[in-house]
Design a protein around this motif. Structure first.
Motif, PDB file in Angstrom:
ATOM      1  N   ALA A   1       1.272  -1.458  -0.511  1.00  0.00           N
ATOM      2  CA  ALA A   1       0.267   0.226   0.111  1.00  0.00           C
ATOM      3  C   ALA A   1       0.888   1.156  -0.078  1.00  0.00           C
ATOM      4  CB  ALA A   1      -0.522  -0.107   1.319  1.00  0.00           C
ATOM      5  N   ASP A   2       0.199   2.687   0.123  1.00  0.00           N
ATOM      6  CA  ASP A   2       1.014   4.241  -0.335  1.00  0.00           C
ATOM      7  C   ASP A   2       1.490   3.345   1.579  1.00  0.00           C
ATOM      8  OD1 ASP A   2       0.007   4.600  -2.255  1.00  0.00           O
ATOM      9  OD2 ASP A   2      -1.660   5.936  -0.930  1.00  0.00           O
TER      10      ASP A   2
ATOM     11  N   ILE B   1       5.519 -10.242   3.055  1.00  0.00           N
ATOM     12  CA  ILE B   1       5.416  -9.452   4.387  1.00  0.00           C
ATOM     13  C   ILE B   1       5.888  -8.371   3.944  1.00  0.00           C
ATOM     14  CG2 ILE B   1       6.533  -8.859   6.118  1.00  0.00           C
ATOM     15  CD1 ILE B   1       6.891 -12.697   6.769  1.00  0.00           C
ATOM     16  N   THR B   2       5.041  -7.498   3.583  1.00  0.00           N
ATOM     17  CA  THR B   2       5.443  -5.619   3.575  1.00  0.00           C
ATOM     18  C   THR B   2       6.421  -5.221   4.962  1.00  0.00           C
ATOM     19  OG1 THR B   2       3.672  -4.747   4.339  1.00  0.00           O
ATOM     20  CG2 THR B   2       3.564  -5.751   1.899  1.00  0.00           C
ATOM     21  N   THR B   3       6.381  -3.548   4.936  1.00  0.00           N
ATOM     22  CA  THR B   3       6.861  -3.372   6.102  1.00  0.00           C
ATOM     23  C   THR B   3       5.945  -3.268   6.687  1.00  0.00           C
ATOM     24  OG1 THR B   3       6.938  -1.083   4.226  1.00  0.00           O
ATOM     25  CG2 THR B   3       8.983  -2.424   4.861  1.00  0.00           C
ATOM     26  N   GLY B   4       4.683  -2.933   6.447  1.00  0.00           N
ATOM     27  CA  GLY B   4       3.015  -2.824   7.401  1.00  0.00           C
ATOM     28  C   GLY B   4       2.274  -3.950   7.556  1.00  0.00           C
ATOM     29  N   ARG B   5       2.540  -4.840   6.654  1.00  0.00           N
ATOM     30  CA  ARG B   5       1.117  -6.303   7.154  1.00  0.00           C
ATOM     31  C   ARG B   5       2.321  -7.414   7.057  1.00  0.00           C
ATOM     32  NH1 ARG B   5      -2.846  -4.805   2.520  1.00  0.00           N
ATOM     33  NH2 ARG B   5      -0.695  -3.729   1.380  1.00  0.00           N
ATOM     34  N   VAL B   6       1.510  -8.448   7.538  1.00  0.00           N
ATOM     35  CA  VAL B   6       1.731  -9.697   6.780  1.00  0.00           C
ATOM     36  C   VAL B   6       0.033  -9.964   5.796  1.00  0.00           C
ATOM     37  CG1 VAL B   6       1.714 -12.189   7.533  1.00  0.00           C
ATOM     38  CG2 VAL B   6       2.888 -10.356   9.168  1.00  0.00           C
TER      39      VAL B   6
ATOM     40  N   ALA C   1      -6.504 -12.717   4.341  1.00  0.00           N
ATOM     41  CA  ALA C   1      -6.247 -12.348   5.956  1.00  0.00           C
ATOM     42  C   ALA C   1      -4.805 -11.155   5.575  1.00  0.00           C
ATOM     43  CB  ALA C   1      -6.281 -13.003   6.557  1.00  0.00           C
ATOM     44  N   GLU C   2      -4.917 -10.366   6.444  1.00  0.00           N
ATOM     45  CA  GLU C   2      -3.500  -9.499   6.459  1.00  0.00           C
ATOM     46  C   GLU C   2      -4.088  -8.864   8.118  1.00  0.00           C
ATOM     47  OE1 GLU C   2      -4.933  -5.524   4.111  1.00  0.00           O
ATOM     48  OE2 GLU C   2      -4.633  -6.891   2.237  1.00  0.00           O
ATOM     49  N   LEU C   3      -2.972  -8.856   8.620  1.00  0.00           N
ATOM     50  CA  LEU C   3      -2.643  -7.978   9.694  1.00  0.00           C
ATOM     51  C   LEU C   3      -1.266  -7.595   9.805  1.00  0.00           C
ATOM     52  CD1 LEU C   3      -2.583  -9.058  12.643  1.00  0.00           C
ATOM     53  CD2 LEU C   3      -0.811 -10.974  12.424  1.00  0.00           C
TER      54      LEU C   3
ATOM     55  N   SER D   1       3.510 -18.614  14.886  1.00  0.00           N
ATOM     56  CA  SER D   1       2.411 -17.844  15.533  1.00  0.00           C
ATOM     57  C   SER D   1       2.880 -16.505  16.004  1.00  0.00           C
ATOM     58  CB  SER D   1       2.714 -18.794  16.671  1.00  0.00           C
ATOM     59  OG  SER D   1       2.601 -20.181  16.518  1.00  0.00           O
ATOM     60  N   LEU D   2       1.796 -15.880  15.200  1.00  0.00           N
ATOM     61  CA  LEU D   2       1.548 -14.114  14.984  1.00  0.00           C
ATOM     62  C   LEU D   2       1.151 -14.310  16.076  1.00  0.00           C
ATOM     63  CD1 LEU D   2       2.863 -12.819  11.320  1.00  0.00           C
ATOM     64  CD2 LEU D   2       4.073 -14.199  13.658  1.00  0.00           C
TER      65      LEU D   2
END
Length: 185
Positions: free
Chosen positions: A8-9, A84-89, A101-103, A128-129
């Motif tokens: 994302a942005d 995996i991004t810098t803001g989400r899994v 699903a996004e975390l 396990s997150l």
């Protein structure tokens, strides 16, 4: 799924992976055994008036077994992916229909790693997150990712991301513009 579609942005793409390929050992074994057994059975059908029908029945039976226990597991493996991004899994899964699903990384409060003997041999494992979610009645949950390839390295990346997110508040951490991280997918 392209990198642009996931990030994302303000986010940067870091890592993409599927379950470790050792999960395909049984489907490959089924394919090999079915090929050999099917060829043997088709070749040993006795000469009779029903020879053609028997060969078709044997071939159809073998095809059903191969489709169910060899082709379908491969399609499931290929259709499921984690990013995996810098803001989400991000988890995307499904063969015929896609689910996801996004975390957010800043919601992760714990990262646990476990491995079986086989997983240790191939450097895979289960992550396990544990996360918090004030919007849900239970206040959070656990996202389990099975058979992660290079699980220790992925855990270190997630630990760095969550530590950086904890220092900066609820914003995603800044990440180098060109990370030297492997694409495990």
């Amino acid at each position: 799924m392209t990198r642009q579609a996931v990030a994302a942005d303000g986010e940067q793409f870091l890592l993409q992976f599927r379950r470790h390929s050792y999960v395909l050992l049984l489907p490959v074994l089924v394919l090999g055994v079915c090929s050999g057994v099917g060829a043997f059975l088709v070749g040993t059908v006795p000469d009779s008036g029903a020879r053609g029908a028997l060969r078709w029945i044997i071939s159809a039976g073998i095809l059903v077994v191969v489709l169910r226990w060899s082709v379908w597991p491969f399609a499931v493996w290929y259709g499921n992916r984690h990013v995996i991004t810098t803001g989400r899994v991000v988890r995307r899964e499904g063969v015929l229909a896609r689910h996801g699903a996004e975390l957010a990384v800043h919601r992760i409060v714990g990262i646990a790693l476990s491995r079986s003997v086989l997983q240790r041999a191939v450097r895979a494992g289960r992550l396990s997150l544990t996360y918090v979610d004030p919007a849900t009645p239970g206040g959070g949950g656990v996202l389990v990712i099975d058979d992660v390839p290079l699980v220790a390295e992925v855990q270190q990346i997630l630990l760095a991301l969550t530590a950086a997110a904890g220092r900066t508040g609820l914003e995603p951490p800044a990440w180098p513009a060109d990370p030297a991280l492997p694409d495990l997918g």
